[in-house]
Write an enzyme that holds these catalytic residues in place. Structure first.
Site, PDB file in Angstrom:
ATOM      1  N   ARG A   1      -2.290   8.538  17.962  1.00 51.32           N
ATOM      2  CA  ARG A   1      -1.508   7.527  18.674  1.00 51.32           C
ATOM      3  C   ARG A   1      -1.403   7.830  20.149  1.00 51.32           C
ATOM      4  NH1 ARG A   1       4.217   6.149  16.244  1.00 51.32           N
ATOM      5  NH2 ARG A   1       4.473   5.247  18.290  1.00 51.32           N
TER       6      ARG A   1
ATOM      7  N   ARG B   1       5.376  -2.999  17.362  1.00 47.25           N
ATOM      8  CA  ARG B   1       6.096  -2.799  16.118  1.00 47.25           C
ATOM      9  C   ARG B   1       6.417  -4.186  15.588  1.00 47.25           C
ATOM     10  NH1 ARG B   1       7.797   1.740  14.193  1.00 47.25           N
ATOM     11  NH2 ARG B   1       7.852   2.779  16.206  1.00 47.25           N
TER      12      ARG B   1
ATOM     13  N   LYS C   1       7.734  -0.756   6.585  1.00 47.02           N
ATOM     14  CA  LYS C   1       7.656   0.481   5.806  1.00 47.02           C
ATOM     15  C   LYS C   1       8.928   0.610   5.007  1.00 47.02           C
ATOM     16  CE  LYS C   1       8.678   3.034  10.005  1.00 47.02           C
ATOM     17  NZ  LYS C   1       8.178   4.022  10.939  1.00 47.02           N
TER      18      LYS C   1
ATOM     19  N   GLU D   1       0.846  -1.188   0.000  1.00 52.47           N
ATOM     20  CA  GLU D   1       0.000   0.000   0.000  1.00 52.47           C
ATOM     21  C   GLU D   1       0.883   1.240   0.000  1.00 52.47           C
ATOM     22  OE1 GLU D   1      -2.006  -1.139   3.863  1.00 52.47           O
ATOM     23  OE2 GLU D   1      -3.794  -0.748   2.678  1.00 52.47           O
TER      24      GLU D   1
ATOM     25  N   LYS E   1       2.446   4.437   1.561  1.00 51.93           N
ATOM     26  CA  LYS E   1       2.686   4.952   2.912  1.00 51.93           C
ATOM     27  C   LYS E   1       2.317   6.432   2.911  1.00 51.93           C
ATOM     28  CE  LYS E   1       5.976   5.563   6.563  1.00 51.93           C
ATOM     29  NZ  LYS E   1       5.386   6.885   6.847  1.00 51.93           N
TER      30      LYS E   1
ATOM     31  N   GLU F   1      -5.206   6.722   8.251  1.00 49.76           N
ATOM     32  CA  GLU F   1      -4.305   7.876   8.317  1.00 49.76           C
ATOM     33  C   GLU F   1      -5.067   9.107   7.836  1.00 49.76           C
ATOM     34  OE1 GLU F   1      -0.858   7.009   8.993  1.00 49.76           O
ATOM     35  OE2 GLU F   1       0.102   8.934   8.594  1.00 49.76           O
TER      36      GLU F   1
ATOM     37  N   PHE G   1      -7.400   1.749   6.294  1.00 48.94           N
ATOM     38  CA  PHE G   1      -6.768   0.526   5.785  1.00 48.94           C
ATOM     39  C   PHE G   1      -7.007  -0.717   6.621  1.00 48.94           C
ATOM     40  CE2 PHE G   1      -3.347   3.327   7.538  1.00 48.94           C
ATOM     41  CZ  PHE G   1      -3.118   2.639   8.724  1.00 48.94           C
TER      42      PHE G   1
ATOM     43  N   ARG H   1      -1.631   9.181  12.041  1.00 48.77           N
ATOM     44  CA  ARG H   1      -2.238   7.874  12.253  1.00 48.77           C
ATOM     45  C   ARG H   1      -3.429   8.041  13.195  1.00 48.77           C
ATOM     46  NH1 ARG H   1      -0.047   2.735  12.349  1.00 48.77           N
ATOM     47  NH2 ARG H   1      -1.779   1.251  12.264  1.00 48.77           N
TER      48      ARG H   1
END
Ligand code: MN
Length: 462
Positions: A45, A183, A189, A24, A26, A72, A112, A31
Site C-alpha cells: 500500500r 474507502r 469488512k 470472500e 478476509k 493479499e 481477488f 495487501r
C-alpha cells in the site's frame, strides 16, 4: 504501467445475506498490487517493492501476462495465515536469509481482482465481470491462488469462516466498480473484533510495576486537518513485552508535543509519529475515542499516513445489521454518490404510523422517526427520535416491508426535495427545506431529558 492504490473496505458490524453481494475470506496479510509484464513488480500500500522479499512469487510471470492484479500476500501455517512469519519475511535483507525463509515459510499470493489487462483499464467494469476476466487471465500455481467467493449467503459463510479460526469476511457489491485508493461502502469488512491501525504519538508514565516501562500508548489517526487523538491503550502487552517495547519506543522520543487534545492527567513522553500499531476495540464513543482498546501488534508494514480516521467511521452498519436483504425490498448499502443536500419524508405505516425525516449528510441519510408528523405551523413542535443512518438510496424507497422484518409495513414518500443546512451542531440543527409540503425553516434540538436519541422538531418562523 500505471500505478494504482488499492481500494479499501469500510467496517461493518454484522454479516448479512444479499443477492447483490459476494463474500470472500478476509485474509490477514499484506495487501499487494502486482504489475505483471516482462518484469514483475509487487507493491504494498505504501508502494514498497515486495518481490525481492518474496522471490517464490515470481511464479506469477508464468501464470499471467500483461495484467495488473490486486490481492493479499499471506504466509499460511496450519491452514491459517500467520502474520508473525510474514513480518519476519518482510524484515529479511540478506539474499541468503531470503532464500532460506522462502523455503521455510513460503508465501501465497491470493488474487481477488484485476485492474488492467493488455493495457486496458478494468476499473469501471462491474465486479462480477472483473471476476470472470480474472479467472480467464490468471492460472493458479504453487504460490498463486485465486480468491474463492460465495454469492448471497453472507451469514452462513461468516460462521463457517470463523469456525476455521479465520478473522472474518469481506462483502463486495456485485455491481461495484474499482475505486482506487478510496474507502468505499461497496466493499465491507466484517470481523468479530474491530481493529484499526493507529499511530503512536507518545506514552504515559507508568505506575507500580510499570514504573520502569510505560502506562499506556497515546494513539492518533489522521483526518484532512492533521492528527486526531483517539484514546490511550494500556492493555494487551505482557510485562516483558512492555520492557522491550519501551526500548523501541524511546528511539522516537522528541521534546515536541506531537499531538494536541490529549488529556494530561499523567506525565507524557512524546514520540515522533512513525510507529504504527494495530488495536482492537469494541466501539467508538460519541466523542470519537476507542472504547476498550487492546494492543494487538506493531504494523511495520504500514505507513503512518495510511492511518486515517475513516478506519473507525462505520459504514451504514447498524442499518445493515437490522435487515435481511433477501427478505426485505429495502435497498442494501450503496455506492451511489450523493447529490449533497437532499431530504425525504417517508410515511411509514409500521406497527404505529410515523413519518421518517431523512437529511443527506456525509454520504448517508441522517434519520429521525417523527410519530406525530412534520409540524406545519411556526411554533409547533414534535418529538423526533433519531434512528440509524440510512443509505442514500433509501430516499427513493417505497414499498412493503414484509411481516417479521424490521419496520414491517408500507412505506410511501410523503415529500422530497432539497434542503440547506444553516447550522449543524451535535445538539442543534437548523435547516431550510424546499419541498412540496415541507418548506421553510426547521430546527431540530436535542431533547436529552426524554432519552439519548430524542430530539424536538420545530417549524421556525421564516
Ligand atoms: Mn420508519
Amino acid at each position: 504501467m500505471k500505478q494504482y492504490n488499492p481500494m479499501l473496505a469500510s467496517p461493518a458490524d454484522a454479516p448479512f445475506s444479499s443477492d447483490d453481494w459476494i463474500f470472500e475470506v478476509k485474509w490477514d496479510g499484506i495487501r499487494a498490487i502486482s504489475y505483471v509484464n516482462e518484469k514483475l513488480s509487487i507493491r504494498s500500500r505504501n508502494q514498497k517493492e515486495l518481490i525481492d522479499n518474496f522471490p517464490e512469487l515470481n511464479e506469477l510471470k508464468e501464470l499471467a501476462s500483461n495484467t495488473v492484479l490486486d490481492g493479499e500476500i499471506v504466509v499460511m501455517k496450519d491452514g491459517k495465515p500467520d502474520f508473525q512469519s510474514l513480518i519476519q519475511r518482510m524484515q529479511n535483507i540478506k539474499p541468503g536469509d531470503i532464500v532460506y525463509m522462502s523455503g521455510k515459510f513460503p508465501a501465497t499470493y491470493i488474487i481477488f481482482d484485476i485492474l488492467e489487462k493488455d493495457g486496458k483499464e478494468m476499473l469501471d467494469i462491474p465486479l462480477m465481470e472483473r471476476k470472470s476476466i480474472l479467472k480467464n487471465s490468471v492460472k493458479e500455481g504453487k504460490f498463486i491462488v485465486l480468491s474463492l467467493f460465495v454469492e448471497n449467503a453472507g451469514e452462513d459463510y461468516y460462521r463457517a469462516v470463523l469456525e476455521k479460526g479465520l478473522e472474518g469476511i469481506m462483502a463486495k457489491k456485485k455491481q461495484s466498480s474499482y475505486e482506487p485508493g478510496k474507502r468505499s461502502n461497496s466493499w465491507l469488512k466484517i470481523k468479530q473484533e474491530k481493529t484499526c491501525d493507529c499511530v503512536i504519538f507518545g506514552y504515559t508514565k507508568g505506575e507500580g510495576n510499570r514504573e520502569n516501562t510505560f502506562g499506556s500508548l497515546i494513539m492518533g489517526l489522521y483526518d484532512a486537518a492533521g492528527p486526531v487523538f483517539i484514546g490511550k491503550v494500556g492493555t494487551g502487552f505482557s510485562q516483558e513485552y512492555r520492557e522491550n517495547m519501551k526500548q523501541s519506543l524511546d528511539k522516537y522520543k522528541t521534546e515536541r508535543e506531537t499531538l494536541t487534545g490529549v488529556d494530561m492527567d499523567r506525565e507524557i513522553t512524546w514520540l515522533r509519529p512513525e510507529l504504527v500499531c494495530e488495536v482492537g476495540y469494541q466501539t467508538v464513543t460519541d466523542d470519537g475515542k476507542l472504547r476498550i482498546p487492546v494492543f494487538k501488534r506493531f504494523r511495520e508494514d504500514k505507513d503512518p499516513f495510511e492511518c486515517t480516521i475513516d478506519q473507525i467511521r462505520p459504514a451504514i452498519s447498524d442499518y445493515t445489521a437490522k435487515r435481511n436483504f433477501i427478505r426485505t425490498p429495502e435497498p442494501p448499502m450503496t455506492q451511489e454518490k450523493g447529490m449533497g443536500k437532499t431530504f425525504v419524508v417517508q410515511e411509514h405505516h409500521a406497527r404505529r404510523l410515523h413519518y421518517d425525516l431523512r437529511l443527506e449528510r456525509d454520504g448517508v441519510l441522517k434519520s429521525w422517526a417523527v410519530p406525530k408528523g412534520i409540524p406545519e405551523k411556526s411554533g409547533d413542535r414534535r418529538l423526533a427520535v433519531q434512528v440509524e443512518d440510512h443509505p442514500l438510496e433509501y430516499r427513493k424507497f417505497e414499498g412493503d416491508i414484509p411481516k417479521g422484518q424490521y419496520g414491517a409495513g408500507t412505506v410511501k414518500i410523503w415529500d422530497k426535495g432539497l434542503y440547506e443546512p444553516i447550522n449543524w451542531e451535535d445538539n442543534k440543527i437548523e435547516f431550510i427545506v424546499s419541498g412540496e409540503k415541507m418548506t421553510g425553516l426547521y430546527v431540530l434540538v436535542k431533547f436529552k431529558k426524554a432519552g439519548n436519541n430524542n430530539w424536538l422538531l420545530f417549524k421556525g418562523s421564516d
